[in-house]
Motif scaffolding. Structure first.
Motif, PDB file in Angstrom:
ATOM      1  N   ALA A  42       0.965  -1.194  -0.104  1.00  0.00           N
ATOM      2  CA  ALA A  42      -0.007   0.191  -0.271  1.00  0.00           C
ATOM      3  C   ALA A  42       0.992   1.454  -0.036  1.00  0.00           C
ATOM      4  CB  ALA A  42      -0.757  -0.048   1.614  1.00  0.00           C
ATOM      5  N   LYS A  44       0.790   3.942  -0.065  1.00  0.00           N
ATOM      6  CA  LYS A  44       0.070   5.055   1.041  1.00  0.00           C
ATOM      7  C   LYS A  44       1.071   5.043   2.218  1.00  0.00           C
ATOM      8  CE  LYS A  44      -4.545   3.486   1.297  1.00  0.00           C
ATOM      9  NZ  LYS A  44      -5.738   3.530   1.903  1.00  0.00           N
ATOM     10  N   ALA A  45       1.675   4.032   3.071  1.00  0.00           N
ATOM     11  CA  ALA A  45       2.559   4.357   4.043  1.00  0.00           C
ATOM     12  C   ALA A  45       3.933   3.816   3.886  1.00  0.00           C
ATOM     13  CB  ALA A  45       2.311   2.406   4.787  1.00  0.00           C
ATOM     14  N   TYR A  84      -7.952   1.939  -4.243  1.00  0.00           N
ATOM     15  CA  TYR A  84      -9.154   2.058  -3.706  1.00  0.00           C
ATOM     16  C   TYR A  84      -9.132   3.244  -3.569  1.00  0.00           C
ATOM     17  CZ  TYR A  84     -11.839   2.579   0.717  1.00  0.00           C
ATOM     18  OH  TYR A  84     -13.058   3.321   1.229  1.00  0.00           O
ATOM     19  N   ARG A 124     -16.484  -2.281  -1.323  1.00  0.00           N
ATOM     20  CA  ARG A 124     -15.374  -2.724  -0.807  1.00  0.00           C
ATOM     21  C   ARG A 124     -16.605  -2.780   0.787  1.00  0.00           C
ATOM     22  NH1 ARG A 124     -11.250   1.738   3.472  1.00  0.00           N
ATOM     23  NH2 ARG A 124     -11.759   0.913   5.147  1.00  0.00           N
ATOM     24  N   GLY A 203      -5.129  -4.094   4.802  1.00  0.00           N
ATOM     25  CA  GLY A 203      -3.570  -3.979   5.116  1.00  0.00           C
ATOM     26  C   GLY A 203      -3.850  -3.935   7.515  1.00  0.00           C
ATOM     27  N   GLY A 204      -2.631  -3.035   7.621  1.00  0.00           N
ATOM     28  CA  GLY A 204      -2.962  -2.841   8.719  1.00  0.00           C
ATOM     29  C   GLY A 204      -3.059  -4.471   9.953  1.00  0.00           C
ATOM     30  N   SER A 236      -0.809  -4.468   2.355  1.00  0.00           N
ATOM     31  CA  SER A 236       0.140  -4.149   3.695  1.00  0.00           C
ATOM     32  C   SER A 236       0.718  -2.492   3.440  1.00  0.00           C
ATOM     33  CB  SER A 236       0.594  -5.234   4.732  1.00  0.00           C
ATOM     34  OG  SER A 236       0.074  -5.579   4.827  1.00  0.00           O
ATOM     35  N   GLY A 237       0.703  -1.639   4.270  1.00  0.00           N
ATOM     36  CA  GLY A 237       2.214  -0.771   4.402  1.00  0.00           C
ATOM     37  C   GLY A 237       3.240  -1.193   5.429  1.00  0.00           C
ATOM     38  N   ALA A 238       2.369  -0.628   6.359  1.00  0.00           N
ATOM     39  CA  ALA A 238       2.885  -0.492   7.189  1.00  0.00           C
ATOM     40  C   ALA A 238       3.751  -2.298   7.990  1.00  0.00           C
ATOM     41  CB  ALA A 238       2.605  -0.184   9.058  1.00  0.00           C
ATOM     42  N   TYR A 332       4.414   5.587   6.762  1.00  0.00           N
ATOM     43  CA  TYR A 332       3.236   7.129   7.476  1.00  0.00           C
ATOM     44  C   TYR A 332       3.692   7.604   7.325  1.00  0.00           C
ATOM     45  CZ  TYR A 332      -0.178   4.129   6.626  1.00  0.00           C
ATOM     46  OH  TYR A 332      -1.247   2.828   5.728  1.00  0.00           O
TER      47      TYR A 332
HETATM   48  C1  LIG Z   1      -8.054   0.770   2.423  1.00  0.00           C
HETATM   49  C2  LIG Z   1      -6.355   0.773   2.984  1.00  0.00           C
HETATM   50  N1  LIG Z   1      -5.699  -0.018   2.163  1.00  0.00           N
HETATM   51  C3  LIG Z   1      -4.246  -0.800   2.468  1.00  0.00           C
HETATM   52  C4  LIG Z   1      -3.987   0.169   4.114  1.00  0.00           C
HETATM   53  C5  LIG Z   1      -3.194  -0.638   4.643  1.00  0.00           C
HETATM   54  O1  LIG Z   1      -2.819  -0.293   5.950  1.00  0.00           O
HETATM   55  P1  LIG Z   1      -1.519  -0.966   6.888  1.00  0.00           P
HETATM   56  O2  LIG Z   1      -0.145  -0.261   6.554  1.00  0.00           O
HETATM   57  O3  LIG Z   1      -2.178  -0.722   8.259  1.00  0.00           O
HETATM   58  O4  LIG Z   1      -1.184  -1.998   6.344  1.00  0.00           O
HETATM   59  C6  LIG Z   1      -5.300   1.435   4.392  1.00  0.00           C
HETATM   60  C7  LIG Z   1      -4.407   2.105   5.122  1.00  0.00           C
HETATM   61  O5  LIG Z   1      -4.896   3.126   5.973  1.00  0.00           O
HETATM   62  C8  LIG Z   1      -6.248   1.286   3.932  1.00  0.00           C
HETATM   63  O6  LIG Z   1      -7.233   2.370   4.228  1.00  0.00           O
END
Ligand SMILES: Cc1ncc(COP(=O)(O)O)c(C=O)c1O
Length: 376
Positions: A42, A44-45, A84, A124, A203-204, A236-238, A332
């Motif tokens: 992901a 975003k992370a 997404y 989702r 993720g998470g 996953s990101g984190a 992040y």
């Molecule tokens: C839709 C979605 N997917 C994946 C992730 C990645 O989560 P993480 O970095 O906690 O694994 C997030 C984090 O906010 C998310 O919103």
């Protein structure tokens, strides 16, 4: 022990630790091998294209929060591109349709409007199961959360139009929560799981944390796949960059207050470590130990009174120029500096006295990508 070239390096700097990321990737590889699941990054992370080739050796692709991240994944990572967003804008759909393999919508209306253009369109769903322990602002199942359709939206007609279900519902959770989420889905949505080809469990999942039971996750994923004939996707990101890098700062000044010394750093919680204020949490600093005699509040070099990282104890007095190394600073952190989720920056504009509107600066994909890598 970290061997950063402190004397030679300019600060502040975010530093990715390749050995630590490779260790995390070996855990991802094990999960893939033991389950046959698809494993994504992901962005975003964490989005450092310089390290994408190494990550792409293990991971199957990226998942994006919008067009900018999707382009970044497509152009720099390769493999599958998933996306997404809580709400996609119509103007991005042509570009997304060209590069996305899977796209998850957050509403049936968006699925109906755009889903037909993608090979794999998903929805989702909100399982309404609160498992996040950090802070409810990270809990997609929190009351009135905008994330995911309710179960009653998954009618037979809707299920015919999707090839996968997406359920992102965790944040820094351990295996008990990963397993609870999977079991909950199997108990509450069996008909929907039977109707789709893929299940994206979001993720998470903090599977690189030393206390995470990887075997328990693998067992639950295999059980879900075998029972419902689906392929699981983990995005996953984190976890991929857990404890895998630093933010290196220096002391710019030390100011004494009646009962405490404050070290002002060349970094800022609000600009460079926003989660410190948002979660909130106290990042680890190398050399900090409550038994040490010299206490300092570490603070950011901004005008915000609350730009404070925390109180730390050092063996020696701090002086101007001393390095302060924050750990676990890949997830992040730098991605949030300005354009979290690859969110486009708003235009800067002026409304003049005659009522005319002038855009003085607008920002595009290049502004986003240039912050993360050197563009060709
Ligand atoms: C839709 C979605 N997917 C994946 C992730 C990645 O989560 P993480 O970095 O906690 O694994 C997030 C984090 O906010 C998310 O919103």
């Amino acid at each position: 022990m970290v061997r950063l070239p402190i004397d030679r390096m300019a600060t502040p700097a975010y530093v990715a630790d390749v050995a630590a990321i490779k260790h995390n990737l070996s855990v991802a590889a094990r999960i893939k091998q033991e389950t046959g699941c698809t494993m994504l990054l992901a962005t975003k992370a964490f989005a450092m294209p310089a390290l994408f080739p190494m990550m792409a050796e293990v991971l199957d692709g990226t998942t994006a929060s919008g067009l900018y991240e999707a382009r970044l994944g497509h152009e720099h990572f390769g493999g599958e591109v998933h996306a997404y967003s809580p709400a996609f804008t119509a103007k991005d759909m042509d570009a997304l349709a060209k590069i996305c393999d899977h796209i998850s919508f957050n509403s049936v209306a968006q699925l109906e409007a755009f889903g037909g253009r993608f090979a794999h369109a998903g929805l989702r769903v909100n399982p309404r199961l609160s498992l996040v322990r950090t802070n409810s602002i990270y809990d997609p199942s929190a009351a009135n959360s905008r994330f995911g359709v309710e179960y009653d939206a998954l009618t037979p007609e809707v299920l015919k139009r999707i090839s996968y279900l997406h359920v992102h519902n965790l944040c820094e959770n351990h295996s008990d929560a990963s397993v609870a989420l999977i079991e909950h889905m199997m108990r509450t949505l069996p008909h929907a799981l039977d109707a789709v080809d893929y299940v994206n469990i979001g993720g998470g999942h903090y599977f690189t944390h030393p206390d995470y039971d990887i075997g328990a996750l693998c067992h639950a994923v295999r059980h879900l796949q075998q029972t419902h004939g689906v392929r699981v996707i983990i995005e996953s990101g984190a976890a991929h960059v857990y404890d895998a890098g630093y933010l290196v700062a220096r002391v710019v000044d030390v100011v004494q207050r009646s009962d405490v010394a404050i070290a002002v750093l060349d970094v800022s919680a609000t600009c460079h470590m926003p989660d410190v204020l948002e979660v909130p949490y106290r990042p680890h600093v190398i050399g900090d130990d409550e038994a040490h005699p010299h206490a300092y509040i570490l603070a950011g070099n901004t005008c915000l009174t609350g730009d404070v990282i925390g109180t730390y104890h050092f063996a020696k007095q701090l002086k101007v120029g001393d390095a302060i190394i924050f750990t676990d600073m890949m997830q992040y952190s730098f991605v949030k500096n300005t354009t979290f989720n690859g969110m486009p920056l708003p235009d800067l504009a002026i409304l003049d006295e005659a009522g005319d509107y002038h855009v003085v600066k607008s920002f595009g994909y290049e502004d986003f990508a240039r912050k993360l890598c050197i563009l060709p």
